[in-house]
Structure formats: C-alpha cells, structure tokens
Design a protein around this motif. Structure first.
Motif, mmCIF file in Angstrom:
data_model
loop_
_atom_site.group_PDB
_atom_site.id
_atom_site.type_symbol
_atom_site.label_atom_id
_atom_site.label_comp_id
_atom_site.label_asym_id
_atom_site.label_seq_id
_atom_site.Cartn_x
_atom_site.Cartn_y
_atom_site.Cartn_z
ATOM 1 N N TYR A 23 0.841 -1.205 0.000
ATOM 2 C CA TYR A 23 0.000 0.000 0.000
ATOM 3 C C TYR A 23 0.867 1.244 0.000
ATOM 4 C CZ TYR A 23 -3.099 3.697 1.591
ATOM 5 O OH TYR A 23 -3.785 4.880 1.703
ATOM 6 N N ASP A 24 0.489 2.227 -0.809
ATOM 7 C CA ASP A 24 1.156 3.522 -0.874
ATOM 8 C C ASP A 24 0.063 4.581 -0.924
ATOM 9 O OD1 ASP A 24 2.418 5.910 -1.667
ATOM 10 O OD2 ASP A 24 3.750 4.896 -3.072
ATOM 11 N N ALA A 25 0.014 5.436 0.073
ATOM 12 C CA ALA A 25 -1.035 6.456 0.150
ATOM 13 C C ALA A 25 -0.973 7.442 -1.019
ATOM 14 C CB ALA A 25 -0.934 7.210 1.477
ATOM 15 N N ASN A 26 0.194 7.563 -1.648
ATOM 16 C CA ASN A 26 0.363 8.529 -2.733
ATOM 17 C C ASN A 26 0.117 7.949 -4.125
ATOM 18 O OD1 ASN A 26 1.174 10.644 -0.953
ATOM 19 N ND2 ASN A 26 3.134 9.582 -0.741
ATOM 20 N N THR A 27 0.228 6.631 -4.255
ATOM 21 C CA THR A 27 0.063 5.990 -5.563
ATOM 22 C C THR A 27 -0.807 4.753 -5.410
ATOM 23 O OG1 THR A 27 2.306 6.698 -6.143
ATOM 24 C CG2 THR A 27 1.291 5.023 -7.544
ATOM 25 N N PRO A 28 -1.953 4.713 -6.070
ATOM 26 C CA PRO A 28 -2.811 3.532 -5.974
ATOM 27 C C PRO A 28 -2.140 2.295 -6.581
ATOM 28 C CG PRO A 28 -3.993 5.362 -7.001
ATOM 29 C CD PRO A 28 -2.562 5.757 -6.896
ATOM 30 N N HIS A 29 -2.278 1.190 -5.878
ATOM 31 C CA HIS A 29 -1.812 -0.114 -6.356
ATOM 32 C C HIS A 29 -2.927 -1.112 -6.094
ATOM 33 C CE1 HIS A 29 2.339 1.129 -6.995
ATOM 34 N NE2 HIS A 29 2.296 1.746 -5.818
ATOM 35 N N GLY A 30 -2.876 -2.223 -6.789
ATOM 36 C CA GLY A 30 -3.891 -3.244 -6.572
ATOM 37 C C GLY A 30 -3.746 -4.406 -7.527
ATOM 38 N N LEU A 31 -4.871 -5.074 -7.771
ATOM 39 C CA LEU A 31 -4.906 -6.271 -8.604
ATOM 40 C C LEU A 31 -5.791 -6.042 -9.826
ATOM 41 C CD1 LEU A 31 -5.438 -8.976 -5.836
ATOM 42 C CD2 LEU A 31 -3.276 -8.253 -6.877
ATOM 43 N N ILE A 32 -5.359 -6.585 -10.937
ATOM 44 C CA ILE A 32 -6.109 -6.566 -12.186
ATOM 45 C C ILE A 32 -6.367 -8.017 -12.570
ATOM 46 C CG2 ILE A 32 -6.037 -5.979 -14.643
ATOM 47 C CD1 ILE A 32 -4.097 -3.684 -13.797
ATOM 48 N N ALA A 33 -7.605 -8.341 -12.878
ATOM 49 C CA ALA A 33 -7.965 -9.686 -13.330
ATOM 50 C C ALA A 33 -8.061 -9.702 -14.845
ATOM 51 C CB ALA A 33 -9.299 -10.107 -12.725
ATOM 52 N N ALA A 34 -7.599 -10.789 -15.449
ATOM 53 C CA ALA A 34 -7.825 -10.970 -16.881
ATOM 54 C C ALA A 34 -9.335 -10.939 -17.106
ATOM 55 C CB ALA A 34 -7.236 -12.292 -17.345
ATOM 56 N N PRO A 35 -9.798 -10.428 -18.234
ATOM 57 C CA PRO A 35 -11.238 -10.297 -18.447
ATOM 58 C C PRO A 35 -11.975 -11.609 -18.682
ATOM 59 C CG PRO A 35 -10.011 -9.435 -20.327
ATOM 60 C CD PRO A 35 -9.013 -9.785 -19.286
ATOM 61 N N SER A 36 -11.232 -12.688 -18.911
ATOM 62 C CA SER A 36 -11.860 -13.998 -19.094
ATOM 63 C C SER A 36 -10.921 -15.082 -18.586
ATOM 64 C CB SER A 36 -12.198 -14.238 -20.570
ATOM 65 O OG SER A 36 -11.024 -14.205 -21.348
ATOM 66 N N ASP A 37 -11.428 -16.301 -18.477
ATOM 67 C CA ASP A 37 -10.629 -17.422 -17.988
ATOM 68 C C ASP A 37 -9.556 -17.811 -18.998
ATOM 69 O OD1 ASP A 37 -12.301 -17.418 -15.806
ATOM 70 O OD2 ASP A 37 -13.425 -19.198 -16.430
ATOM 71 N N GLN A 38 -8.457 -18.350 -18.481
ATOM 72 C CA GLN A 38 -7.382 -18.837 -19.336
ATOM 73 C C GLN A 38 -7.546 -20.310 -19.673
ATOM 74 O OE1 GLN A 38 -6.734 -16.064 -17.117
ATOM 75 N NE2 GLN A 38 -7.053 -15.394 -19.208
ATOM 76 N N GLY A 39 -8.493 -20.964 -19.037
ATOM 77 C CA GLY A 39 -8.740 -22.370 -19.341
ATOM 78 C C GLY A 39 -9.670 -23.000 -18.342
ATOM 79 N N SER A 40 -10.166 -24.171 -18.715
ATOM 80 C CA SER A 40 -11.046 -24.966 -17.854
ATOM 81 C C SER A 40 -10.598 -26.411 -17.972
ATOM 82 C CB SER A 40 -12.498 -24.818 -18.308
ATOM 83 O OG SER A 40 -13.336 -25.583 -17.486
ATOM 84 N N VAL A 87 0.188 -13.420 -22.501
ATOM 85 C CA VAL A 87 0.444 -12.065 -22.979
ATOM 86 C C VAL A 87 -0.921 -11.554 -23.419
ATOM 87 C CG1 VAL A 87 1.616 -10.614 -24.665
ATOM 88 C CG2 VAL A 87 2.779 -12.638 -23.729
ATOM 89 N N LEU A 88 -1.406 -10.536 -22.733
ATOM 90 C CA LEU A 88 -2.761 -10.058 -22.965
ATOM 91 C C LEU A 88 -2.792 -8.543 -22.926
ATOM 92 C CD1 LEU A 88 -5.794 -10.831 -23.252
ATOM 93 C CD2 LEU A 88 -5.901 -10.836 -20.748
ATOM 94 N N ASN A 89 -3.300 -7.953 -23.977
ATOM 95 C CA ASN A 89 -3.449 -6.496 -24.064
ATOM 96 C C ASN A 89 -2.146 -5.760 -23.750
ATOM 97 O OD1 ASN A 89 -6.199 -6.758 -24.739
ATOM 98 N ND2 ASN A 89 -6.727 -6.977 -22.582
ATOM 99 N N ARG A 157 -12.893 -29.826 -14.199
ATOM 100 C CA ARG A 157 -13.570 -28.530 -14.252
ATOM 101 C C ARG A 157 -12.917 -27.420 -13.427
ATOM 102 N NH1 ARG A 157 -18.434 -27.328 -16.015
ATOM 103 N NH2 ARG A 157 -17.425 -25.333 -16.024
ATOM 104 N N HIS A 158 -11.643 -27.534 -13.101
ATOM 105 C CA HIS A 158 -10.967 -26.428 -12.427
ATOM 106 C C HIS A 158 -10.610 -25.373 -13.467
ATOM 107 C CE1 HIS A 158 -10.851 -28.440 -8.639
ATOM 108 N NE2 HIS A 158 -10.212 -29.463 -9.139
ATOM 109 N N ASN A 159 -11.046 -24.146 -13.210
ATOM 110 C CA ASN A 159 -10.778 -23.023 -14.095
ATOM 111 C C ASN A 159 -9.531 -22.268 -13.655
ATOM 112 O OD1 ASN A 159 -13.217 -23.376 -15.644
ATOM 113 N ND2 ASN A 159 -14.322 -22.553 -13.889
ATOM 114 N N VAL A 160 -9.003 -21.470 -14.565
ATOM 115 C CA VAL A 160 -7.827 -20.653 -14.300
ATOM 116 C C VAL A 160 -8.118 -19.224 -14.713
ATOM 117 C CG1 VAL A 160 -5.392 -20.270 -14.887
ATOM 118 C CG2 VAL A 160 -6.280 -22.614 -14.711
ATOM 119 N N ARG A 161 -7.888 -18.283 -13.788
ATOM 120 C CA ARG A 161 -8.033 -16.853 -14.108
ATOM 121 C C ARG A 161 -6.753 -16.158 -13.644
ATOM 122 N NH1 ARG A 161 -12.184 -12.856 -14.994
ATOM 123 N NH2 ARG A 161 -13.425 -14.656 -15.652
ATOM 124 N N ALA A 162 -6.041 -15.565 -14.572
ATOM 125 C CA ALA A 162 -4.799 -14.856 -14.274
ATOM 126 C C ALA A 162 -5.091 -13.480 -13.705
ATOM 127 C CB ALA A 162 -3.966 -14.740 -15.538
#
Length: 166
Positions: A23-40, A87-89, A157-162
């Motif tokens: 956490y940095d009060a001056n610069t936002p940080h966080g997590l980005i999820a891929a918009p779809s699953d990478q596999g099932s 490699v995405l976007n 049926r285990h999915n993967v989301r990066a």
C-alpha cells in the motif's frame, strides 16, 4: 478506480488499502484480473513429481508462488504456466492468484465479470497458487464460495483466471 473498470489490460479487481502489503497512500496499487478465464479442466501441476514448494496464501504472494511453481515444473499445460505465459493487451506479467488474492476475486466476481458462477454447474472452481501440502493445492467454488484442497493433478472442471499487479 471503480472495481470492474478496464485498466492496464484487464479489469480492476482490488485497490490496496492501508495495512495491505504494498500500500502507498500517494500511488494507488492493486490487482487486475484478466477479463476472461485462461482455461477450464486444467490441473494445478503435472502428475509428478510432487514437491512442497512453500507457496504462501497471503495477499501479494501470487507472483512469487507462480514463479516457484513454474521454476519447478517447467513446460506443460498447468494453471501457473498458463498464467505465466499469458500475454494479454500488451502485458506479460500475469500470474496465478494466491488463496487470499483468489478470495478477493470471489468477493468482487460480479464487478469483474466473466467467472463461472452458474449454480447449476457443479463444480465451477478456480485454482489458487497456494499449496496445502506435497500433493494438494487450494481452490474455490465461485458459485457458493466454498474453498478446499484437492490433488495437484486433478483437472475436473478447475478453471484458471490470471491476475497482475499494478
């Protein structure tokens, strides 16, 4: 930065808060999820050899977990490798979320979108990069929130989301 908004190649899944690692009060940080699953139907790891790699369940550890897994198992069609090779976007720093990071994805699943949450489709689970022991790893059902462990080579049926960090 609204949850689920498009940002740096995916969807904003979480913005770090005071007390979170990184956490940095001056610069936002966080997590980005891929918009779809990478596999099932993807295993956590190849059938053998098993090893306890010492992965963590904490927020901020998914990238290090993914590196440990890929360094040990190398090439193949398994959850951490799919994320590490993604490699995405214009971004190539994706990884398999730790259990804490996967729990964040679950809590924010509707804002992020694209998860298998059908209550009639059992199982519809997602892998974490967190091991339980030599032979098992943690996953979470996204239709009702239950999390448990299963053998690392289980792929039913285990999915993967990066995810990636910003």
């Amino acid at each position: 930065m609204p949850l689920g908004g498009d940002y740096q190649g995916g969807k904003i899944a979480y913005v770090l808060k005071s007390g979170d690692p990184g956490y940095d009060a001056n610069t936002p940080h966080g997590l980005i999820a891929a918009p779809s699953d990478q596999g099932s139907g993807i295993p956590w790891a190849p059938i053998a050899p098993f090893a306890f790699l010492g992965t963590s369940d904490a927020l901020g550890t998914g990238a290090a977990n993914t590196k440990k897994i890929v360094d040990y198992y190398g090439d193949g069609n398994y959850a951490a490798k799919l994320c590490a090779d993604l490699v995405l976007n214009g971004h190539d720093d994706w990884y398999l979320p730790s259990l804490a990071e996967l729990n964040i994805l679950y809590v924010n699943r509707f804002a992020i979108g694209g998860f298998d949450t059908n209550t009639n489709d059992i199982p519809n689970s997602y892998w974490s990069s967190t091991e339980s022991d030599y032979t098992s790893a943690w996953f979470k059902f996204f239709n009702f929130g239950y999390q448990t462990t299963v053998t690392k080579y289980d792929s039913y049926r285990h999915n993967v989301r990066a995810i990636r960090s910003f």
